[in-house]
Design a protein around this motif. Structure first.
Motif, PDB file in Angstrom:
ATOM      1  N   PRO A  89      36.580 -56.783   6.856  1.00  0.00           N
ATOM      2  CA  PRO A  89      36.459 -58.235   6.662  1.00  0.00           C
ATOM      3  C   PRO A  89      37.104 -59.027   7.806  1.00  0.00           C
ATOM      4  CG  PRO A  89      37.141 -57.173   4.626  1.00  0.00           C
ATOM      5  CD  PRO A  89      37.180 -56.122   5.698  1.00  0.00           C
ATOM      6  N   GLY A  90      36.348 -59.915   8.393  1.00  0.00           N
ATOM      7  CA  GLY A  90      36.830 -60.789   9.443  1.00  0.00           C
ATOM      8  C   GLY A  90      36.780 -60.195  10.844  1.00  0.00           C
ATOM      9  N   ALA A  91      36.652 -58.881  10.956  1.00  0.00           N
ATOM     10  CA  ALA A  91      36.694 -58.238  12.269  1.00  0.00           C
ATOM     11  C   ALA A  91      35.510 -58.643  13.141  1.00  0.00           C
ATOM     12  CB  ALA A  91      36.749 -56.719  12.124  1.00  0.00           C
ATOM     13  N   LEU A  92      34.319 -58.614  12.577  1.00  0.00           N
ATOM     14  CA  LEU A  92      33.144 -58.968  13.370  1.00  0.00           C
ATOM     15  C   LEU A  92      33.187 -60.434  13.784  1.00  0.00           C
ATOM     16  CD1 LEU A  92      30.721 -57.630  14.608  1.00  0.00           C
ATOM     17  CD2 LEU A  92      29.399 -58.246  12.583  1.00  0.00           C
ATOM     18  N   TRP A  93      33.708 -61.279  12.918  1.00  0.00           N
ATOM     19  CA  TRP A  93      33.843 -62.702  13.241  1.00  0.00           C
ATOM     20  C   TRP A  93      34.752 -62.867  14.467  1.00  0.00           C
ATOM     21  CZ3 TRP A  93      37.838 -66.201  13.592  1.00  0.00           C
ATOM     22  CH2 TRP A  93      37.474 -67.548  13.627  1.00  0.00           C
ATOM     23  N   LEU A  94      35.891 -62.159  14.474  1.00  0.00           N
ATOM     24  CA  LEU A  94      36.808 -62.225  15.612  1.00  0.00           C
ATOM     25  C   LEU A  94      36.181 -61.650  16.885  1.00  0.00           C
ATOM     26  CD1 LEU A  94      40.170 -61.158  13.942  1.00  0.00           C
ATOM     27  CD2 LEU A  94      39.588 -63.421  14.846  1.00  0.00           C
ATOM     28  N   LEU A  95      35.495 -60.527  16.752  1.00  0.00           N
ATOM     29  CA  LEU A  95      34.839 -59.923  17.906  1.00  0.00           C
ATOM     30  C   LEU A  95      33.774 -60.850  18.485  1.00  0.00           C
ATOM     31  CD1 LEU A  95      34.471 -56.243  16.670  1.00  0.00           C
ATOM     32  CD2 LEU A  95      35.888 -57.042  18.577  1.00  0.00           C
ATOM     33  N   GLU A  96      33.040 -61.525  17.610  1.00  0.00           N
ATOM     34  CA  GLU A  96      32.003 -62.460  18.080  1.00  0.00           C
ATOM     35  C   GLU A  96      32.634 -63.628  18.823  1.00  0.00           C
ATOM     36  OE1 GLU A  96      28.381 -64.104  19.012  1.00  0.00           O
ATOM     37  OE2 GLU A  96      28.775 -62.087  18.254  1.00  0.00           O
ATOM     38  N   ARG A  97      33.752 -64.139  18.350  1.00  0.00           N
ATOM     39  CA  ARG A  97      34.441 -65.231  19.053  1.00  0.00           C
ATOM     40  C   ARG A  97      34.892 -64.762  20.436  1.00  0.00           C
ATOM     41  NH1 ARG A  97      31.993 -66.382  15.702  1.00  0.00           N
ATOM     42  NH2 ARG A  97      32.055 -68.009  14.182  1.00  0.00           N
ATOM     43  N   ALA A  98      35.426 -63.558  20.505  1.00  0.00           N
ATOM     44  CA  ALA A  98      35.853 -63.003  21.792  1.00  0.00           C
ATOM     45  C   ALA A  98      34.645 -62.812  22.721  1.00  0.00           C
ATOM     46  CB  ALA A  98      36.584 -61.678  21.586  1.00  0.00           C
ATOM     47  N   TYR A  99      33.525 -62.344  22.163  1.00  0.00           N
ATOM     48  CA  TYR A  99      32.317 -62.145  22.963  1.00  0.00           C
ATOM     49  C   TYR A  99      31.805 -63.474  23.517  1.00  0.00           C
ATOM     50  CZ  TYR A  99      27.609 -60.823  24.308  1.00  0.00           C
ATOM     51  OH  TYR A  99      26.459 -60.626  25.017  1.00  0.00           O
ATOM     52  N   ARG A 100      31.817 -64.501  22.705  1.00  0.00           N
ATOM     53  CA  ARG A 100      31.385 -65.820  23.187  1.00  0.00           C
ATOM     54  C   ARG A 100      32.291 -66.326  24.300  1.00  0.00           C
ATOM     55  NH1 ARG A 100      29.442 -69.085  17.751  1.00  0.00           N
ATOM     56  NH2 ARG A 100      27.838 -67.565  17.173  1.00  0.00           N
ATOM     57  N   GLY A 101      33.575 -66.061  24.202  1.00  0.00           N
ATOM     58  CA  GLY A 101      34.498 -66.414  25.281  1.00  0.00           C
ATOM     59  C   GLY A 101      34.174 -65.656  26.554  1.00  0.00           C
ATOM     60  N   PHE A 102      33.863 -64.373  26.403  1.00  0.00           N
ATOM     61  CA  PHE A 102      33.472 -63.562  27.551  1.00  0.00           C
ATOM     62  C   PHE A 102      32.216 -64.128  28.211  1.00  0.00           C
ATOM     63  CE2 PHE A 102      30.411 -60.338  28.900  1.00  0.00           C
ATOM     64  CZ  PHE A 102      31.049 -59.878  30.040  1.00  0.00           C
ATOM     65  N   LEU A 103      31.244 -64.555  27.400  1.00  0.00           N
ATOM     66  CA  LEU A 103      30.005 -65.086  27.967  1.00  0.00           C
ATOM     67  C   LEU A 103      30.253 -66.306  28.850  1.00  0.00           C
ATOM     68  CD1 LEU A 103      27.464 -64.733  25.014  1.00  0.00           C
ATOM     69  CD2 LEU A 103      27.619 -63.352  27.100  1.00  0.00           C
ATOM     70  N   ARG A 104      31.270 -67.082  28.524  1.00  0.00           N
ATOM     71  CA  ARG A 104      31.580 -68.259  29.337  1.00  0.00           C
ATOM     72  C   ARG A 104      32.105 -67.874  30.719  1.00  0.00           C
ATOM     73  NH1 ARG A 104      33.069 -70.268  24.278  1.00  0.00           N
ATOM     74  NH2 ARG A 104      35.283 -69.841  24.534  1.00  0.00           N
ATOM     75  N   VAL A 105      32.837 -66.771  30.804  1.00  0.00           N
ATOM     76  CA  VAL A 105      33.402 -66.358  32.094  1.00  0.00           C
ATOM     77  C   VAL A 105      32.568 -65.277  32.780  1.00  0.00           C
ATOM     78  CG1 VAL A 105      35.745 -67.017  31.437  1.00  0.00           C
ATOM     79  CG2 VAL A 105      34.975 -64.670  31.071  1.00  0.00           C
ATOM     80  N   ARG A 106      31.535 -64.806  32.118  1.00  0.00           N
ATOM     81  CA  ARG A 106      30.697 -63.729  32.661  1.00  0.00           C
ATOM     82  C   ARG A 106      30.148 -64.047  34.058  1.00  0.00           C
ATOM     83  NH1 ARG A 106      24.901 -61.846  30.251  1.00  0.00           N
ATOM     84  NH2 ARG A 106      24.414 -60.362  31.888  1.00  0.00           N
ATOM     85  N   PRO A 107      29.611 -65.259  34.312  1.00  0.00           N
ATOM     86  CA  PRO A 107      29.075 -65.506  35.669  1.00  0.00           C
ATOM     87  C   PRO A 107      30.143 -65.332  36.765  1.00  0.00           C
ATOM     88  CG  PRO A 107      28.273 -67.165  34.135  1.00  0.00           C
ATOM     89  CD  PRO A 107      29.324 -66.357  33.413  1.00  0.00           C
ATOM     90  N   ALA A 108      31.343 -65.795  36.518  1.00  0.00           N
ATOM     91  CA  ALA A 108      32.405 -65.630  37.511  1.00  0.00           C
ATOM     92  C   ALA A 108      32.770 -64.161  37.687  1.00  0.00           C
ATOM     93  CB  ALA A 108      33.639 -66.436  37.108  1.00  0.00           C
ATOM     94  N   LEU A 109      32.826 -63.421  36.585  1.00  0.00           N
ATOM     95  CA  LEU A 109      33.135 -61.988  36.660  1.00  0.00           C
ATOM     96  C   LEU A 109      32.031 -61.226  37.395  1.00  0.00           C
ATOM     97  CD1 LEU A 109      34.569 -61.399  33.080  1.00  0.00           C
ATOM     98  CD2 LEU A 109      35.846 -61.522  35.227  1.00  0.00           C
ATOM     99  N   GLN A 110      30.784 -61.654  37.186  1.00  0.00           N
ATOM    100  CA  GLN A 110      29.667 -61.002  37.881  1.00  0.00           C
ATOM    101  C   GLN A 110      29.783 -61.207  39.397  1.00  0.00           C
ATOM    102  OE1 GLN A 110      26.468 -62.919  35.699  1.00  0.00           O
ATOM    103  NE2 GLN A 110      25.846 -60.944  34.880  1.00  0.00           N
ATOM    104  N   ARG A 111      30.158 -62.414  39.794  1.00  0.00           N
ATOM    105  CA  ARG A 111      30.314 -62.688  41.236  1.00  0.00           C
ATOM    106  C   ARG A 111      31.428 -61.802  41.822  1.00  0.00           C
ATOM    107  NH1 ARG A 111      29.221 -67.844  39.340  1.00  0.00           N
ATOM    108  NH2 ARG A 111      31.411 -68.439  39.244  1.00  0.00           N
ATOM    109  N   LEU A 112      32.511 -61.642  41.085  1.00  0.00           N
ATOM    110  CA  LEU A 112      33.613 -60.796  41.552  1.00  0.00           C
ATOM    111  C   LEU A 112      33.199 -59.320  41.640  1.00  0.00           C
ATOM    112  CD1 LEU A 112      36.606 -62.309  39.567  1.00  0.00           C
ATOM    113  CD2 LEU A 112      36.199 -62.458  42.035  1.00  0.00           C
ATOM    114  N   ALA A 113      32.347 -58.892  40.718  1.00  0.00           N
ATOM    115  CA  ALA A 113      31.942 -57.482  40.657  1.00  0.00           C
ATOM    116  C   ALA A 113      30.916 -57.106  41.723  1.00  0.00           C
ATOM    117  CB  ALA A 113      31.389 -57.159  39.272  1.00  0.00           C
ATOM    118  N   ARG A 114      30.286 -58.087  42.319  1.00  0.00           N
ATOM    119  CA  ARG A 114      29.247 -57.777  43.339  1.00  0.00           C
ATOM    120  C   ARG A 114      29.849 -57.327  44.631  1.00  0.00           C
ATOM    121  NH1 ARG A 114      24.530 -59.215  40.919  1.00  0.00           N
ATOM    122  NH2 ARG A 114      24.539 -61.057  39.676  1.00  0.00           N
TER     123      ARG A 114
END
Length: 114
Positions: A89-114
């Motif tokens: 209970p509640g774990a997937l909700w927390l993981l989804e919030r963390a995933y949405r946060g990751f999506l916001r920074v994903r473009p910057a992380l992709q640029r760093l990874a190239r």
């Protein structure tokens, strides 16, 4: 055993590294990986939606975001405890919030990874 299908962005350096790791851990070959960056990839929904968020099909059900990651983890014996913990209970909700946060920074992380 039903195979899990995972759609991923093969043009994303972060995604390709993660999928390479999961492929190595998936010794039973329980996961079918589909690179949606390629034009000939079979897509169950709009390609842009598949590229924007992580998707998987488990037991005939299309999953997105944290739920898709949890399904992928459950398919790999070493990561299965994480996937099962996501059902608490509640774990997937927390993981989804963390995933949405990751999506916001994903473009910057992709640029760093190239």
């Amino acid at each position: 055993m039903n195979r899990l299908t995972v759609w991923y962005d093969g043009a994303c350096p972060l995604c390709t590294r993660e999928i390479a790791l999961i492929r190595r851990l998936d010794r039973r070959r329980a996961i079918e990986f589909i690179d949606v960056a390629g034009e000939d990839a079979a897509c169950p929904i709009d390609r842009a939606m598949l590229l924007a968020r992580f998707h998987a099909r488990e037991g005939g059900v299309l999953l997105s975001g944290a739920a898709a990651f949890a399904a992928m983890w459950r398919a790999v014996p070493l990561l299965r405890p994480l996937g099962l913990a996501a059902r608490l209970p509640g774990a997937l909700w927390l993981l989804e919030r963390a995933y949405r946060g990751f999506l916001r920074v994903r473009p910057a992380l992709q640029r760093l990874a190239r």
